[in-house]
Scaffold this active site. Structure first.
Site, PDB file in Angstrom:
ATOM      1  N   TYR A  44       0.821  -1.212   0.000  1.00 46.54           N
ATOM      2  CA  TYR A  44       0.000   0.000   0.000  1.00 46.54           C
ATOM      3  C   TYR A  44       0.858   1.266   0.000  1.00 46.54           C
ATOM      4  CZ  TYR A  44      -4.493  -2.431   0.593  1.00 46.54           C
ATOM      5  OH  TYR A  44      -5.636  -3.187   0.404  1.00 46.54           O
ATOM      6  N   ASN A 107     -13.710  -3.533   3.250  1.00 51.48           N
ATOM      7  CA  ASN A 107     -14.356  -3.763   1.950  1.00 51.48           C
ATOM      8  C   ASN A 107     -14.000  -5.115   1.310  1.00 51.48           C
ATOM      9  OD1 ASN A 107     -11.779  -3.115   1.194  1.00 51.48           O
ATOM     10  ND2 ASN A 107     -12.331  -1.335  -0.053  1.00 51.48           N
ATOM     11  N   HIS A 110      -9.328  -7.047  -2.274  1.00 50.28           N
ATOM     12  CA  HIS A 110      -8.385  -6.175  -2.989  1.00 50.28           C
ATOM     13  C   HIS A 110      -8.200  -6.704  -4.403  1.00 50.28           C
ATOM     14  CE1 HIS A 110      -4.760  -3.978  -4.101  1.00 50.28           C
ATOM     15  NE2 HIS A 110      -4.305  -5.136  -4.570  1.00 50.28           N
ATOM     16  N   GLU A 121       2.516  -6.364  -7.454  1.00 55.50           N
ATOM     17  CA  GLU A 121       1.887  -7.057  -6.326  1.00 55.50           C
ATOM     18  C   GLU A 121       2.126  -8.577  -6.407  1.00 55.50           C
ATOM     19  OE1 GLU A 121      -2.129  -5.521  -6.439  1.00 55.50           O
ATOM     20  OE2 GLU A 121      -1.420  -3.503  -5.929  1.00 55.50           O
TER      21      GLU A 121
HETATM   22  P1  IDP Z   1      -9.066   0.017  -4.069  1.00 62.68           P
HETATM   23  O1  IDP Z   1      -8.895  -1.041  -3.001  1.00 62.68           O
HETATM   24  O2  IDP Z   1     -10.460   0.025  -4.621  1.00 62.68           O
HETATM   25  O3  IDP Z   1      -8.010  -0.031  -5.135  1.00 62.68           O
HETATM   26  P2  IDP Z   1      -7.658   2.322  -2.980  1.00 62.68           P
HETATM   27  O4  IDP Z   1      -8.057   3.756  -3.189  1.00 62.68           O
HETATM   28  O5  IDP Z   1      -6.442   1.824  -3.673  1.00 62.68           O
HETATM   29  O6  IDP Z   1      -8.938   1.427  -3.325  1.00 62.68           O
HETATM   30  O7  IDP Z   1      -7.506   2.120  -1.407  1.00 62.68           O
HETATM   31  C1  IDP Z   1      -6.907   0.967  -0.899  1.00 62.68           C
HETATM   32  C2  IDP Z   1      -7.672   0.494   0.299  1.00 62.68           C
HETATM   33  O8  IDP Z   1      -7.549   1.456   1.338  1.00 62.68           O
HETATM   34  C3  IDP Z   1      -9.192   0.357   0.117  1.00 62.68           C
HETATM   35  O9  IDP Z   1      -9.577  -0.854  -0.492  1.00 62.68           O
HETATM   36  C4  IDP Z   1      -9.680   0.450   1.547  1.00 62.68           C
HETATM   37  O10 IDP Z   1      -9.456  -0.782   2.238  1.00 62.68           O
HETATM   38  C5  IDP Z   1      -8.728   1.493   2.121  1.00 62.68           C
HETATM   39  N1  IDP Z   1      -9.289   2.839   2.053  1.00 62.68           N
HETATM   40  C6  IDP Z   1      -9.333   3.663   0.982  1.00 62.68           C
HETATM   41  N2  IDP Z   1      -9.932   4.833   1.290  1.00 62.68           N
HETATM   42  C7  IDP Z   1     -10.258   4.741   2.596  1.00 62.68           C
HETATM   43  C8  IDP Z   1     -10.897   5.638   3.519  1.00 62.68           C
HETATM   44  O11 IDP Z   1     -11.289   6.747   3.186  1.00 62.68           O
HETATM   45  N3  IDP Z   1     -11.062   5.185   4.805  1.00 62.68           N
HETATM   46  C9  IDP Z   1     -10.643   3.942   5.210  1.00 62.68           C
HETATM   47  N4  IDP Z   1     -10.024   3.076   4.379  1.00 62.68           N
HETATM   48  C10 IDP Z   1      -9.845   3.466   3.095  1.00 62.68           C
HETATM   49 MG    MG Z   2      -5.984   0.382  -5.085  1.00 59.82          MG
END
Ligand code: IDP
Ligand code: MG
Length: 144
Positions: A44, A107, A110, A121
Site C-alpha cells: 500500500y 471492503n 483487494h 503485487e
Molecule cells: P481500491 O482497493 O479500490 O483499489 P484504494 O483507493 O487503492 O482502493 O484504497 C486501498 C484500500 O484502502 C481500500 O480498499 C480500503 O481498504 C482502504 N481505504 C481507501 N480509502 C479509505 C478511507 O477513506 N477510509 C478507510 N479506508 C480506506
Molecule cells: Mg488500489
C-alpha cells in the site's frame, strides 16, 4: 486479487473464489498468508501519508488473507468490475463489495488496478515457482 482479513474471518473465501472461477478466469496462484507490517507498507506504498494509511496497515495485518493470481482476457478490469467501487456504499448492485460490505475500511477484497500494479503485487506475494502455468480446458467454452 486478495480476500482481505474481514473476508477470511467472515467465511467469504469460498464465495469470492467461486465468483471468479465461475466467471471463467484461470487461477494461476493461490495462498493464505499473514501480511507483515513491512509487506503491508510495500503493498500500500501509494497510500503512505494519507489519513487512513495507519488504519489500513492495521486492518490488512490483523488476520490472514488469501492472495490469488487470476488470468483471463481483460482480467484486471473484469475483476475490478466484479469487486465494485472502493466504498461498498457506492458499489454497483451485485458486486462483491456491494453484496458483502458496508464500510470503506472493511471492503472485503483487494484487486490490482493496472498491469503494472498487478506485476508489482504478484512479485510481492508470490515466488516464480509458486505460479502454475497450465491450459485451462474450459477456455474454449468461455472464449469464442
Ligand atoms: P481500491 O482497493 O479500490 O483499489 P484504494 O483507493 O487503492 O482502493 O484504497 C486501498 C484500500 O484502502 C481500500 O480498499 C480500503 O481498504 C482502504 N481505504 C481507501 N480509502 C479509505 C478511507 O477513506 N477510509 C478507510 N479506508 C480506506
Ligand atoms: Mg488500489
Amino acid at each position: 486479487m486478495m480476500v482481505k482479513p474481514d473476508g477470511v474471518q467472515r467465511g467469504l473465501i469460498g464465495e469470492i473464489i467461486k465468483r471468479f472461477e465461475q466467471k471463467g478466469l484461470k487461477i494461476a496462484g493461490l495462498k493464505m498468508l499473514r501480511i507483515t507490517p513491512e509487506l503491508a507498507s510495500k503493498h500500500y506504498g501509494e497510500h503512505r501519508g494519507k489519513p487512513f494509511f495507519e488504519g489500513l496497515v492495521k486492518y490488512i495485518t490483523s488476520s490472514p488473507v488469501v492472495a490469488m493470481v487470476l488470468e483471463g482476457e481483460d482480467c484486471i478490469s473484469l475483476v475490478r468490475g466484479m469487486m465494485g467501487a472502493t466504498d461498498p456504499k457506492k458499489a454497483a448492485p451485485g458486486t462483491i463489495r456491494e453484496t458483502f460490505g458496508i464500510d470503506i475500511g472493511r471492503n472485503v477484497i483487494h484487486g490490482s488496478d493496472s498491469p503494472e500494479s498487478a506485476a508489482r503485487e504478484i512479485s510481492l506475494f508470490f515466488d516464480e515457482e509458486e505460479l502454475c502455468n497450465y491450459e485451462l480446458s474450459l477456455a474454449a467454452w468461455v472464449y469464442e
